[in-house]
Design an enzyme around this catalytic site. Structure first.
Site, PDB file in Angstrom:
ATOM      1  N   TYR A 145      59.224 -76.766 -14.276  1.00  0.00           N
ATOM      2  CA  TYR A 145      58.844 -77.388 -15.752  1.00  0.00           C
ATOM      3  C   TYR A 145      59.997 -76.884 -16.912  1.00  0.00           C
ATOM      4  O   TYR A 145      60.503 -77.619 -17.340  1.00  0.00           O
ATOM      5  CB  TYR A 145      57.309 -76.414 -15.639  1.00  0.00           C
ATOM      6  CG  TYR A 145      56.958 -76.625 -17.429  1.00  0.00           C
ATOM      7  CD1 TYR A 145      56.334 -77.999 -17.383  1.00  0.00           C
ATOM      8  CD2 TYR A 145      56.482 -75.384 -17.922  1.00  0.00           C
ATOM      9  CE1 TYR A 145      55.452 -77.866 -18.894  1.00  0.00           C
ATOM     10  CE2 TYR A 145      55.841 -75.750 -19.145  1.00  0.00           C
ATOM     11  CZ  TYR A 145      55.116 -76.762 -19.770  1.00  0.00           C
ATOM     12  OH  TYR A 145      54.940 -77.065 -20.839  1.00  0.00           O
ATOM     13  N   GLU A 147      63.124 -75.840 -16.683  1.00  0.00           N
ATOM     14  CA  GLU A 147      64.091 -76.184 -16.578  1.00  0.00           C
ATOM     15  C   GLU A 147      64.213 -77.667 -16.778  1.00  0.00           C
ATOM     16  O   GLU A 147      65.153 -78.141 -17.220  1.00  0.00           O
ATOM     17  CB  GLU A 147      65.178 -76.331 -15.081  1.00  0.00           C
ATOM     18  CG  GLU A 147      65.394 -75.059 -14.651  1.00  0.00           C
ATOM     19  CD  GLU A 147      66.927 -74.294 -15.372  1.00  0.00           C
ATOM     20  OE1 GLU A 147      66.909 -74.539 -16.860  1.00  0.00           O
ATOM     21  OE2 GLU A 147      67.337 -73.874 -14.788  1.00  0.00           O
ATOM     22  N   VAL A 187      45.167 -69.832 -18.692  1.00  0.00           N
ATOM     23  CA  VAL A 187      44.152 -69.100 -18.820  1.00  0.00           C
ATOM     24  C   VAL A 187      43.050 -68.903 -19.257  1.00  0.00           C
ATOM     25  O   VAL A 187      41.757 -68.233 -19.876  1.00  0.00           O
ATOM     26  CB  VAL A 187      45.224 -67.181 -19.177  1.00  0.00           C
ATOM     27  CG1 VAL A 187      45.750 -67.583 -20.635  1.00  0.00           C
ATOM     28  CG2 VAL A 187      44.186 -66.289 -19.586  1.00  0.00           C
ATOM     29  N   SER A 189      41.231 -71.507 -20.757  1.00  0.00           N
ATOM     30  CA  SER A 189      40.198 -72.042 -20.326  1.00  0.00           C
ATOM     31  C   SER A 189      39.168 -71.734 -19.035  1.00  0.00           C
ATOM     32  O   SER A 189      38.131 -71.545 -18.771  1.00  0.00           O
ATOM     33  CB  SER A 189      40.402 -73.507 -19.786  1.00  0.00           C
ATOM     34  OG  SER A 189      42.117 -73.345 -19.099  1.00  0.00           O
ATOM     35  N   ASN A 190      40.485 -71.491 -17.888  1.00  0.00           N
ATOM     36  CA  ASN A 190      40.484 -69.996 -17.148  1.00  0.00           C
ATOM     37  C   ASN A 190      38.613 -68.892 -17.208  1.00  0.00           C
ATOM     38  O   ASN A 190      37.303 -69.081 -16.908  1.00  0.00           O
ATOM     39  CB  ASN A 190      40.991 -69.405 -16.009  1.00  0.00           C
ATOM     40  CG  ASN A 190      41.523 -70.225 -14.872  1.00  0.00           C
ATOM     41  OD1 ASN A 190      40.722 -71.343 -14.691  1.00  0.00           O
ATOM     42  ND2 ASN A 190      42.072 -69.849 -13.841  1.00  0.00           N
ATOM     43  N   THR A 210      51.819 -60.490 -21.448  1.00  0.00           N
ATOM     44  CA  THR A 210      50.802 -60.565 -23.215  1.00  0.00           C
ATOM     45  C   THR A 210      51.716 -62.981 -23.820  1.00  0.00           C
ATOM     46  O   THR A 210      52.595 -63.255 -22.711  1.00  0.00           O
ATOM     47  CB  THR A 210      51.335 -60.004 -24.600  1.00  0.00           C
ATOM     48  OG1 THR A 210      53.125 -60.426 -24.299  1.00  0.00           O
ATOM     49  CG2 THR A 210      51.725 -58.641 -24.081  1.00  0.00           C
ATOM     50  N   ARG A 211      50.491 -62.553 -24.158  1.00  0.00           N
ATOM     51  CA  ARG A 211      50.574 -64.296 -24.604  1.00  0.00           C
ATOM     52  C   ARG A 211      50.078 -64.048 -26.335  1.00  0.00           C
ATOM     53  O   ARG A 211      49.494 -63.598 -26.208  1.00  0.00           O
ATOM     54  CB  ARG A 211      49.228 -65.194 -24.252  1.00  0.00           C
ATOM     55  CG  ARG A 211      50.405 -65.592 -22.569  1.00  0.00           C
ATOM     56  CD  ARG A 211      51.835 -65.706 -22.491  1.00  0.00           C
ATOM     57  NE  ARG A 211      52.064 -66.268 -20.613  1.00  0.00           N
ATOM     58  CZ  ARG A 211      52.441 -64.915 -19.908  1.00  0.00           C
ATOM     59  NH1 ARG A 211      52.939 -64.171 -20.102  1.00  0.00           N
ATOM     60  NH2 ARG A 211      52.947 -65.564 -18.331  1.00  0.00           N
ATOM     61  N   PRO A 274      55.956 -64.676 -16.948  1.00  0.00           N
ATOM     62  CA  PRO A 274      56.827 -63.643 -18.075  1.00  0.00           C
ATOM     63  C   PRO A 274      55.999 -62.789 -18.312  1.00  0.00           C
ATOM     64  O   PRO A 274      54.485 -63.084 -18.423  1.00  0.00           O
ATOM     65  CB  PRO A 274      56.746 -65.107 -19.532  1.00  0.00           C
ATOM     66  CG  PRO A 274      57.115 -66.419 -18.572  1.00  0.00           C
ATOM     67  CD  PRO A 274      56.059 -65.831 -17.554  1.00  0.00           C
ATOM     68  N   ARG A 277      55.263 -63.049 -24.534  1.00  0.00           N
ATOM     69  CA  ARG A 277      55.710 -64.068 -25.377  1.00  0.00           C
ATOM     70  C   ARG A 277      54.828 -63.993 -26.680  1.00  0.00           C
ATOM     71  O   ARG A 277      53.948 -63.427 -26.706  1.00  0.00           O
ATOM     72  CB  ARG A 277      54.912 -65.410 -24.687  1.00  0.00           C
ATOM     73  CG  ARG A 277      56.047 -66.824 -25.290  1.00  0.00           C
ATOM     74  CD  ARG A 277      55.271 -67.465 -24.363  1.00  0.00           C
ATOM     75  NE  ARG A 277      55.665 -67.979 -22.657  1.00  0.00           N
ATOM     76  CZ  ARG A 277      54.985 -68.266 -22.176  1.00  0.00           C
ATOM     77  NH1 ARG A 277      53.753 -68.488 -22.462  1.00  0.00           N
ATOM     78  NH2 ARG A 277      55.763 -69.132 -20.805  1.00  0.00           N
TER      79      ARG A 277
END
Ligand code: NAD
Ligand code: UDP
Length: 311
Positions: A145, A147, A187, A189-190, A210-211, A274, A277
């Site tokens: 995804y 690359e 995350v 929706s889960n 983090t996001r 990651p 972010r």
């Protein structure tokens, strides 16, 4: 003026909202999708509109239509789905970009690429500005995804330099909202589906990663502003909500808002996940006069309401 707009991946989460919005604004919309992660249910309410057409099409093959604008969104976006057939994921990004850029070159259409914050990989710079070149593993499980999307950006800029194609490149940070696929493993929706079903909330790792979560309406607004931006402004431009949360905080928020009795369980962190972010959105603010307006709590409320139909 009624533009003829092609949206690849138009039956997916973001694409279906974009189709709806562009039709509302009086455009003639063609949605091309192979329905891998998207669904006819997402666009069923648009099917009766004479200015809307759905084509079952895989972007790894060329497409011949006459259009003024192309939004290239076709690509599975959740780790579970893009890792299901990773070779196909790279083909979708790379051949898909080549085919759509070829179409833009022939028709003279302006073309926008839905790129991603994943081009920054697991970033060593925080928050991430557009000039940061990223820290991406070329051989890991997310590479198909990350690359693939990086090569797609390369193709966009080479078609721009070599053939003067009118390009716009948008780097989307985690976006959520109604019409996310309830099984796609992302995350938001889960957690919501788990909470509504009373199942354990699965945090991967210790939950300190983090996001920054952007609500879909804000993102679609930004996407259209970028498509309509001045000639010569190519991006890449970050789009997302700069408010940053740990995954643990997100879980706590979803638990509080759904009133669930679900408990949190901890599972191993997937490879190359990651740790942090968060977008720098100065460029979008200055160039497009765009910034998100919907706070996490407000967006989660609407998203929780949507997911109630699946439990
Ligand atoms: P999604 O999975 O809901 O939508 C992707 C759509 O593309 C689906 O309808 C799917 O069926 C279609 N598709 C996949 N492969 C295809 C192919 N080979 N040919 C034709 N159609 C194909 O995901 P989304 O969240 O709506 O993402 C849309 C785009 O935005 C993707 O390109 C994704 O990489 C990008 N993006 C999304 C986010 C996010 O947080 N939602 C973040 C960064 C980038
Ligand atoms: N995540 C989690 N539990 C889940 C799904 C995801 O803790 O049930 C974590 C995941 O490991 C990542 C973050 O939430 O750290 C965001 O994951 P998502 O798949 O939504 O997007 P991405 O990793 O591509 O940003």
């Amino acid at each position: 003026m009624r533009n003829r707009v092609l949206i690849t991946g138009g039956a997916g989460f973001l694409g279906s909202h974009l189709c709806e919005r562009l039709l509302k604004e009086g455009n003639d919309v063609i949605c091309a999708d192979n329905l891998f992660t998207g669904s006819k249910d997402n666009i069923r309410h648009l099917m009766g509109n004479p200015y809307f057409e759905f084509i079952r099409h895989d972007v790894t093959n060329p497409l011949f239509v006459e259009v003024d604008q192309i939004y290239n969104l076709a690509c599975p976006a959740s780790p579970v789905h893009y890792q299901y057939n990773p070779i196909k994921t790279t083909k979708t990004s790379v051949y898909g970009a080549m085919n759509m850029l070829g179409l833009a070159k022939r028709t003279g259409a302006r073309i926008l690429q839905a790129s991603t914050s994943e081009v920054y990989g697991d970033p060593e710079i925080h928050p991430q500005p557009e000039h940061y070149r990223g820290c991406v593993n070329p051989i890991g499980i997310r590479s198909c995804y990350d690359e693939g999307k990086r090569v797609a950006e390369t193709l966009f800029f080479d078609y721009h330099r070599q053939h003067k194609v009118d390009i716009k490149v948008m780097r989307i940070f985690n976006t959520y909202g109604p019409r996310m696929n309830p099984n796609d493993g992302r995350v938001v929706s889960n957690f919501i589906v788990q909470a509504l079903k009373g199942h354990p909330i699965t945090i991967y790792g210790d939950g300190h990663q983090t996001r920054s979560f952007c609500y879909v309406d804000d993102l679609v607004e930004g996407m259209i502003k970028l498509m309509e931006s001045r000639e010569g402004f190519t991006g890449p431009v970050n789009m997302g909500n700069p408010e940053e949360f740990t995954i643990k905080e997100l879980a706590t928020q979803v638990i509080a808002m759904t009133g669930t009795k679900s408990e949190i369980v901890y599972k191993p962190l997937p490879g190359d996940d990651p740790m942090q972010r968060k977008p720098v959105i100065t460029l979008a603010r200055e160039e497009l006069l765009w910034e998100p307006t919907i706070e996490l709590k407000e967006g989660l409320k609407k998203t929780i309401e949507y997911f109630k139909q699946f439990v």
